[in-house]
Write an enzyme that holds these catalytic residues in place. Structure first.
Site, PDB file in Angstrom:
ATOM      1  N   ASP A 249       0.828  -1.201   0.000  1.00 14.09           N
ATOM      2  CA  ASP A 249       0.000   0.000   0.000  1.00 14.09           C
ATOM      3  C   ASP A 249       0.867   1.258   0.000  1.00 14.09           C
ATOM      4  OD1 ASP A 249      -2.490  -1.484   0.203  1.00 14.09           O
ATOM      5  OD2 ASP A 249      -1.741  -2.031   2.167  1.00 14.09           O
ATOM      6  N   THR A 250       0.925   1.914  -1.140  1.00 16.83           N
ATOM      7  CA  THR A 250       1.791   3.063  -1.362  1.00 16.83           C
ATOM      8  C   THR A 250       1.235   3.830  -2.553  1.00 16.83           C
ATOM      9  OG1 THR A 250       3.728   1.801  -0.612  1.00 16.83           O
ATOM     10  CG2 THR A 250       4.184   3.740  -1.927  1.00 16.83           C
TER      11      THR A 250
END
Length: 525
Positions: free
Chosen positions: A347-348
């Site tokens: 998650d980025t």
């Protein structure tokens, strides 16, 4: 050239400026900043902060960032470390005495002080053209008015919402439920924080009421954070690390980021004839997976806070890669190395911008796991990252949790130079996958001869946690061949990562590409 009979997308071509990122509203906002007289840094910061509203499961003001960029007319790549530190009172022995072997991902122990806001304010002041208020206006607007939830964001929100606890459920659920595609998500309290930052700069976030809200919320859950920890946060200018692969110079952010892992992996792959392999065949996947196991094991041993990292010259030396490459059996998979850092996420957000003066920015920004720690400040709803889960509790390890240290980070922006000329800012999201993603992207370009969009679209595989994750884009025959080599093969429920890139062609034309695995796009003018 792609086959226009088949579904797909073409590269975007433009001349004056371009942005590529994972949400179209952020890409458009960045372009608007360029058109209003801002430069690539202004646009990248504006788009990045807006991504925290458009993709709140991925990033936000409670996270960290790393940035690579050049100034107009320069071929020198500069690096800025916008990662925060563990609170001064953090103590690995205390967690070991409690019987823990890793830092709990949903606890205050995993929460490091957010570094991104300080970095954005610093870069705005030192590299930007516009006032901070103008840069933050798009994010303020959408935080107040709301953003329609995009399809991939809605897909990620469902499993990510399980991490939300306490006040975070009030701020990131709508009437207690996960929002659906097209439903409006608003963050009015974050808009208030952004208004304050626009007027007062970084001190509005790291001191006073906003910082006190974060500290009080953490202490109520057993955290050891203080207002002094927040006030002391400062970004750090540093120098990239680099390596060569078939005429491409790859520049990566140095530790505590894991970018050097991509260089080591490419150094290992250079001992094999990747260009002679089927780009979508099992042989290439196998060699890449074996190289990843070795490079990531080295990462887990060496990469940590820059004040505690040593032997980078050894890590990147050709001799090191040669010895590791010799361990690879083309006919048999090796057991996965036991990781010292167990926490893995995907998650980025990533954004890249190039302006008419050919200033280029490669910026990556994250809260680590989906919705970070799942803990948000009570009043303002600042969702706090769990980057401290990137520490190890192994005594004496360079990446051992300790007060004031930065943890090993998975997020890495990338940059390419060719013949000394800046040619491409790029990034590959996907948590631990990112070094593998950088290596795969470069070998797609240099060995498989793929175009920019095709190099991003091509199916991916990743040796992770004892499994070989193979996307649906590979055939069943390839998956069976990999299993026959000894890999434990699985098809992951979600695609692996997401990528964005902007190529600066020899004639100055900009060429952008964006990953269909995300909701975003490349836009230019």
């Amino acid at each position: 050239m792609r086959n226009f009979h088949l579904p797909g997308r073409s590269e975007v071509l433009a001349t004056e400026g371009m942005c590529a990122t994972s949400h179209p509203l952020a890409a458009q906002a960045a372009l608007d900043i360029l058109k209003s007289g801002g430069n690539a840094m202004d646009a990248a910061i504006s788009g990045a902060v807006l991504l925290g509203i458009c993709e709140p499961q991925m990033t936000g003001l409670g996270g960290d960032c790393f940035v690579l960029y050049n100034r107009p007319g320069e071929t020198k790549i500069r690096a800025l470390n916008g990662s925060g530190r563990a609170p001064a009172a953090a103590d690995a022995q205390e967690l070991r005495d409690a019987g823990l072997t890793s830092v709990p991902i949903g606890s205050p122990h995993a929460i490091t002080v957010p570094g991104a806001v300080d970095a954005f304010c610093h870069l705005s002041e030192t590299e930007g053209r516009l006032e901070l208020g103008a840069i933050l206006q798009p994010a303020i607007h959408y935080a107040e008015r709301g953003v329609p939830v995009a399809p991939r964001v809605a897909f990620d929100w469902i499993p990510g919402a399980e991490a939300l606890q306490g006040a975070a459920r009030n701020h990131y659920l709508i009437h207690g439920r996960v929002p659906s595609v097209g439903q409006m998500f608003r963050a009015p309290r974050q808009a208030e924080v952004l208004h304050r930052i626009a007027r007062q700069g970084r001190d509005a976030f790291y001191t006073g009421e906003v910082a006190e809200d974060m500290v009080a919320s953490l202490n109520a859950m057993g955290g050891c954070h203080t207002v002094e920890d927040f006030a002391a946060t400062r970004c750090m200018e540093t120098e990239p690390v680099s390596g060569e692969y078939k005429g491409l110079e790859l520049l990566e952010h140095p530790p505590n980021g894991q970018g050097a892992t991509a260089i080591l992996m490419l150094n290992i792959l250079s001992h094999f004839d990747i260009a002679a392999m089927d780009p979508l065949g099992s042989e290439r996947v196998h060699i890449e997976a074996e190289a990843a196991k070795l490079a990531y094991d080295a990462r887990n041993r060496f990469i940590a806070d820059p004040d505690h990292t040593a032997r980078m010259e050894h890590f990147l030396a050709p001799e090191t890669a040669a010895r590791l490459a010799a361990l690879i059996d083309p006919k048999r998979a090796m057991p996965a190395a036991a990781p010292l850092t167990e926490a893995v996420h995907k998650d980025t957000v990533y954004i890249t911008v190039v302006d008419r003066d050919r200033m280029a920015v490669s910026l990556i920004y994250s809260i680590y796991h989906s919705f970070g720690s799942g803990i948000a400040s009570e009043k303002f709803g600042i969702l706090l990252q769990n980057r401290g889960a990137g520490f190890t509790l192994e005594p004496g390890h360079p990446n051992e949790l300790a007060g004031g240290k930065r943890p090993m980070h998975t997020i890495i922006p990338g940059f390419l130079r060719e013949n000394g000329r800046i040619s491409m800012p790029f990034g590959v999201m996907g948590g631990a996958y990112q070094p593998n993603g950088h290596a795969r992207f470069l070998t797609n370009l240099a060995d498989a001869g793929m175009g920019l969009q095709a190099a991003i679209d091509a199916p991916r595989a990743f040796a992770d946690g004892g499994m070989l994750k193979v996307e649906q884009g590979y055939s069943d025959k390839v998956r069976q061949q990999l299993a026959d080599l000894g890999h434990r093969v699985e098809v992951p429920p979600a695609p692996i990562g997401g990528a964005q890139a902007i190529r600066i062609r020899d004639n100055g034309t900009l060429e952008g590409a964006s990953d269909p695995r995300k909701d975003g796009c490349a836009l230019g003018y």
